[in-house]
Structure formats: C-alpha cells, structure tokens
Design an enzyme around this catalytic site. Structure first.
Site, PDB file in Angstrom:
ATOM      1  N   LYS A   1       1.078  -1.102  -0.025  1.00 51.29           N
ATOM      2  CA  LYS A   1      -0.112   0.106   0.068  1.00 51.29           C
ATOM      3  C   LYS A   1       1.075   1.353   0.065  1.00 51.29           C
ATOM      4  CE  LYS A   1      -2.526   3.034   1.658  1.00 51.29           C
ATOM      5  NZ  LYS A   1      -1.712   4.490   1.316  1.00 51.29           N
TER       6      LYS A   1
ATOM      7  N   GLY B   1       6.314   4.941   8.313  1.00 52.65           N
ATOM      8  CA  GLY B   1       5.739   6.188   8.211  1.00 52.65           C
ATOM      9  C   GLY B   1       5.870   6.954   9.362  1.00 52.65           C
ATOM     10  N   SER B   2       4.775   7.770   9.811  1.00 54.12           N
ATOM     11  CA  SER B   2       4.890   8.831  10.986  1.00 54.12           C
ATOM     12  C   SER B   2       4.472   8.127  12.005  1.00 54.12           C
ATOM     13  CB  SER B   2       3.948  10.016  10.814  1.00 54.12           C
ATOM     14  OG  SER B   2       2.515   9.289  10.686  1.00 54.12           O
ATOM     15  N   THR B   3       5.216   8.500  13.366  1.00 52.81           N
ATOM     16  CA  THR B   3       4.893   7.943  14.504  1.00 52.81           C
ATOM     17  C   THR B   3       3.495   7.735  14.932  1.00 52.81           C
ATOM     18  OG1 THR B   3       7.199   8.347  15.348  1.00 52.81           O
ATOM     19  CG2 THR B   3       5.351   8.259  17.051  1.00 52.81           C
TER      20      THR B   3
ATOM     21  N   GLU C   1       8.622   1.429  11.370  1.00 49.61           N
ATOM     22  CA  GLU C   1       9.596   2.173  11.202  1.00 49.61           C
ATOM     23  C   GLU C   1       9.052   3.785  11.165  1.00 49.61           C
ATOM     24  OE1 GLU C   1      12.767   1.278  11.034  1.00 49.61           O
ATOM     25  OE2 GLU C   1      12.530  -0.521  10.257  1.00 49.61           O
TER      26      GLU C   1
ATOM     27  N   CYS D   1      13.544  10.193   6.906  1.00 53.41           N
ATOM     28  CA  CYS D   1      13.248   9.935   8.339  1.00 53.41           C
ATOM     29  C   CYS D   1      14.438  10.011   9.372  1.00 53.41           C
ATOM     30  CB  CYS D   1      12.700   8.519   8.406  1.00 53.41           C
ATOM     31  SG  CYS D   1      13.887   7.205   7.693  1.00 53.41           S
TER      32      CYS D   1
ATOM     33  N   GLU E   1       9.181  16.783  14.465  1.00 52.86           N
ATOM     34  CA  GLU E   1       9.765  16.205  12.969  1.00 52.86           C
ATOM     35  C   GLU E   1       9.264  17.383  11.897  1.00 52.86           C
ATOM     36  OE1 GLU E   1       8.459  12.617  11.349  1.00 52.86           O
ATOM     37  OE2 GLU E   1      10.665  12.032  10.628  1.00 52.86           O
TER      38      GLU E   1
END
Ligand code: NAD
Length: 500
Positions: free
Chosen positions: A193, A246-248, A269, A303, A403
């Site tokens: 995806k 992706g994002s946290t 990750e 990242c 971030e």
C-alpha cells in the site's frame, strides 16, 4: 531502448510521452477501485495534474487479501523450489534496472525528488535490495534442536501468510523493496500500500514483478488514501502482518488496529529527529558536509535526516557558516527534472506550507534564520523551499522536538560532553545520530550514550543492505535490511518426532 535524456527539456519531452498507470494491481491485473473512485495526484514539481489514482476501499482490500490468501494457501509461491524463487526475484531486479529511466522519471514527477538522485540512488537501490534477498532464497536453513537419541525436534521457519506493507512517500521504491524483498523470499504473499502521494512507481513494480514470473496474487499493489485503503488493511482479520514505515502518529494506529482485529504482527519504522553532535575538536569542514547533505538531501524528507545539530558553543559560529556554504555550493536547489539540481520539490503544497510554518514558529520561539527560510522557484508552479538553518535554538523548542520533514536544520549549542548526550537523548525519537570528534574515547562514550538505531562516527548516512535499519523509542521497532529482516516475516514451528 531510448537514449537517456541529458537535459531538463529532454526529460520534459519524455514526461509528455509517458503512459501512466493509475489503477491498483490485484491478482495479477490492473483494476480500478470497485467504487470507481479516484483521487487527483498533483505533481509537486510544477503543480499540474499528473494522474487520477484508484482510491481503493474496504471492498478492494477484501479482494486483494482474498487473492493473496489463495495464492499463499495453494503454495504457488511458497512451495516453489528455492532456486526457482531466486531466479524469478533476480529477474525482477534485472527488469527494474532495465526500466530505470521510466521508473526514475515517474518517481521525480510524482514525489518531486531530483532526477539525478532517482537515477543514481532510488531505482538502483531498489533493484539491489530485491537482488540481495533473491540471493538468500536458497541459503535459508531450518534447524534441528538438541534432544535425546530417540527424538528429533526440527525448528522450521515458515512464512506468515499475507503481509501488508504500508509505506510512506519519501523513498517509495527503496522502502517498498526493504519490505517486499524479505517478505517474498520468506514465501509470503504481499500487499503493498503506497502512500497516496507516491503510487506511480509501485504500480510499475507490479507490472515488472508479473513479467519476472511472480505468480498472480503473490504481489499486489493497492492504491488509495490512508483512511480508505490503509485502515481496512490494518484492521483486516485475514492479514497476518503489517510492516509499516511512516509517521509515529500513524504507526501507533497500526498497533491499535492489530489489537482491535486479529493481533496481527506489527513492525514499525517511524519518525526521527536525529542529532548531529559536533565536539570542539571535530574536523569542522567534514562535519559541515555531513550535516548539510544529511539534512538537505532529498529536501530533508528523510526519516533519519540529521535535523538537530548539537554543537560545542566554541565552534558554533564557524560551523553554521560552513554548513550554509556547503548547501550553497554543493547542493543547488532547482527544477526536479534538471539533471544539475541536487534539491527538488517538497511532496505537496500543504507540506510546503507546513515546513514554512515551522520556520515561522522557530523565529517566534527565538531562533535566528542564519540561511534560507523561503519558498523559491515559484514561477515553476512547484513546491520548493530553500535550505534553511535555524540558529540559536534551545532543545525544548518545538522546532527542535517535532519532525519538520523538510530542508530545515536547527542548531543548539552545548558546553559539555554530558550535556551533549543529555540533549541528544532529549527527544521521543531514536532513529539515527552522528558524532563528530577527533577524540576516539569521546566518540566511544558518545556513541554508547546516545539511544539510536544507528550512530555514525565522523560520517553520516553511510549504510548498505547488510546493516539493519530502524529505531529506538518512538522511532519504532523491528528492523529493515540485512539477513535478520527475513526473520520477522517468518514464524518458527517445532515438529517433534519420537522414535520408539
Ligand atoms: P504517514 O504516516 O502519513 O503515512 C504512511 C503510510 O500510512 C501511507 O501509506 C499512508 O497512506 C498510510 N496511512 C496514513 N493514515 C493512515 C491511517 N489512518 N490508517 C492506515 N494507514 C494510514 O507518513 P508519510 O507522511 O507518508 O511519511 C513521512 C513519515 O514517515 C515521517 O514521519 C518519516 O519520518 C517517516 N519515515 C520513517 C522511516 C523509517 O524507516 N523509520 C522511513 C521513511 C519515512
């Protein structure tokens, strides 16, 4: 094969001639979303409409999971002889290399990265990664446990089943390959995806996977928004694992989805705010080069970008001037299809505004803009922001904690080594870090004291497929790359036989 364009104009001509596939790839065929829904993809390099992409929803996800499950259960891939799997995956890697110009061009148009880097880094790294795991196909052994002579306990490593790989837009090909490679070599079926901002190159990968001989249903690509396609994958009762980058914030949702559904495995990750610690005795020119490339490469959309410089107060001024100089001389920002550009467009208008907003927030918090700070190349219609240095920051400021994911580096001075370690660890993240010093004892103390998945010493971002990549703390858990990555896509089963 066509000659590779060498000028911006020639790349633009090639772009006009492209046929862009924008449907999902399920069970070996390109298909529109069952609802017929699409969403617009605007190219960040010039603000024009690039494609209308299939917006898959729960019904499409059901269809993809059913195809992946059927392919897994009938063994068309996992029961293939290892050497056959290897041949097919090697062919897949070779086809990626053969189609490098088309894939790199799509990647540049879709996500804004400069064509030179797409050609030199993204596409080759993707092919190399598939090849790395292909070569493992006939080198994975099961184990026999020590028992008495009348027993035999075999520990078999078995594939999990259906693996959903949910990935971000910043390195769409590389991160997809980090997941597809080990998941496929382990024998799983995969549903990729891509992020909604970066579907196009993944859809070419699907075509090439089929051409290479990966059986239908084993590799699927579902395009769509996070909430329409990502969420039903995360919640699906017949998906065995989500491997996520992706994002946290969204990574935490994956854990919730797992808990609310079938307790599927989750590997994460996530984000980073990686410190670059510069001691007073560092080679400042090397440090400045490592820092400038470490934050401005790929427009800062990395990242593990070294987005937080912690510098000994005595060399702060000199270092900041050198970073600005390296950015100006070595990393020119320009139109993404210009082969001379080193920094291109940010992923979308909204993200560019977010990045510019952070520069304003920094200034309002007391930071000093030492270089950059503005949108540029507005005449192209694209979303370009110049390399920016926010000096005189405190680690507690929002710009030092959150971030930004753009070409913005913050500079925080320190006075002692203990303070440097404390500041480096004063973050929710723990993805990467670097230490710049000529004192190897200090390097050892700092690299041991900093909590991060990778700590570079007197360099930044050197890596290869043989080293695991991932984070500590809220940068996630689970590692991509290296032979160890295969283990997370497998379960162990004990088969205990007694001889009477
Ligand atoms: P994101 O978290 O917004 O999206 C990642 C993926 O999740 C996309 O495919 C998206 O469609 C999907 N998604 C979004 N919302 C969802 C939801 N509610 N349910 C299910 N799926 C959903 O991240 P992004 O903006 O695409 O990428 C940038 C982020 O990725 C940054 O935080 C960056 O640090 C991180 N990243 C981490 C690594 C790493 O290896 N640690 C590598 C690259 C990027």
């Amino acid at each position: 094969m066509l000659d590779r364009p060498t000028t911006q104009q020639a790349w633009q001509e090639r772009a006009k001639a492209l046929t862009i596939e924008s449907r999902a790839f399920i069970d070996g065929a390109y298909v529109p979303a069952l609802s017929g829904e699409t969403f617009d993809r605007i190219s960040p390099i010039d603000g024009t409409l690039l494609a209308k992409i299939a917006n898959c929803g729960p019904a499409d996800i059901d269809r993809a999971v059913a195809a992946a499950r059927k392919a897994f259960e009938d063994g068309r891939w996992r029961h293939l002889a290892p050497v056959e799997k290897k041949k097919i995956l090697l062919k897949f890697a070779a086809l990626i290399r053969e189609n490098i110009d088309e894939i790199a061009l799509l990647e540049s148009l879709d996500v804004g990265k400069v064509i030179g880097n797409a050609l030199a880094v993204d596409v080759p790294n993707c092919a190399d990664c598939i090849q790395y795991y292909a070569e493992l196909a006939d080198k994975l052994y099961d184990e026999v446990a020590p028992t008495g002579p009348m027993d035999q306990a075999v520990i078999r490593h078995e594939p999990l089943g259906v693996v959903a790989a949910i990935v971000p837009w910043n390195y769409p090909l590389i991160i997809a390959a980090w997941k597809i490679g080990p998941a496929l070599v382990a024998g799983n079926s995969v549903i990729l995806k891509p992020a909604e901002q970066s579907s196009l190159a993944s859809l070419v990968l699907a075509r090439l996977a089929k051409e290479a001989g990966i059986p239908d249903g084993v590799f699927n690509v579902v395009t769509g928004l996070g909430t329409s396609a990502g969420k039903p994958l995360g919640l699906h009762m017949d998906v065995d694992m989500v491997t996520f980058t992706g994002s946290t914030e969204v990574g935490k949702l994956m854990l919730r989805y797992s808990g609310e559904s079938n307790m599927k495995r989750v590997s994460l990750e996530c984000g980073g705010k990686s410190p670059q610690v510069v001691m007073a005795d560092a080679n400042l020119q090397s440090a400045a080069e490592g820092i400038a490339w470490g934050i401005f490469y790929n427009q800062g959309e990395t990242c593990h970008a070294g987005s937080r410089v912690l510098v000994h107060r005595s060399v702060q001024k000199e270092l900041v001037a050198k970073i600005a100089d390296v950015a100006k001389v070595q990393i020119p920002i320009g139109y993404s299809l210009n082969p001379a550009s080193q920094m291109g467009a940010l992923i979308e208008q909204q993200h560019m505004e977010r990045v510019l907003g952070y520069i304003d927030i920094g200034e309002s918090e007391g930071a000093v803009v030492a270089s950059g700070g503005h949108r540029v190349l507005q005449e192209t219609g694209g979303f370009y922001v110049e390399p920016t240095i926010l000096d005189e920051c405190k680690n507690s400021m929002r710009v030092a904690q959150e971030e930004i994911f753009g070409p913005v580096v913050v500079v925080v001075p320190f006075d002692t080594e203990e303070e440097a370690i404390r500041l480096a660890n004063d973050t929710i993240y723990g993805l990467g870090a670097a230490v710049w010093t000529s004192n190897m004892n200090a390097a050892h103390r700092l690299s041991s004291g900093i909590k991060a998945g990778t700590v570079w010493v007197n360099t930044f971002d050197r890596s290869n497929l043989a080293t695991p990549f991932g984070g500590f703390k809220q940068s996630g858990f689970g590692r991509d790359r290296s032979v160890h990555a295969v283990e997370k896509y497998m379960d162990s089963k004990v088969i205990w036989t007694a001889y009477n």
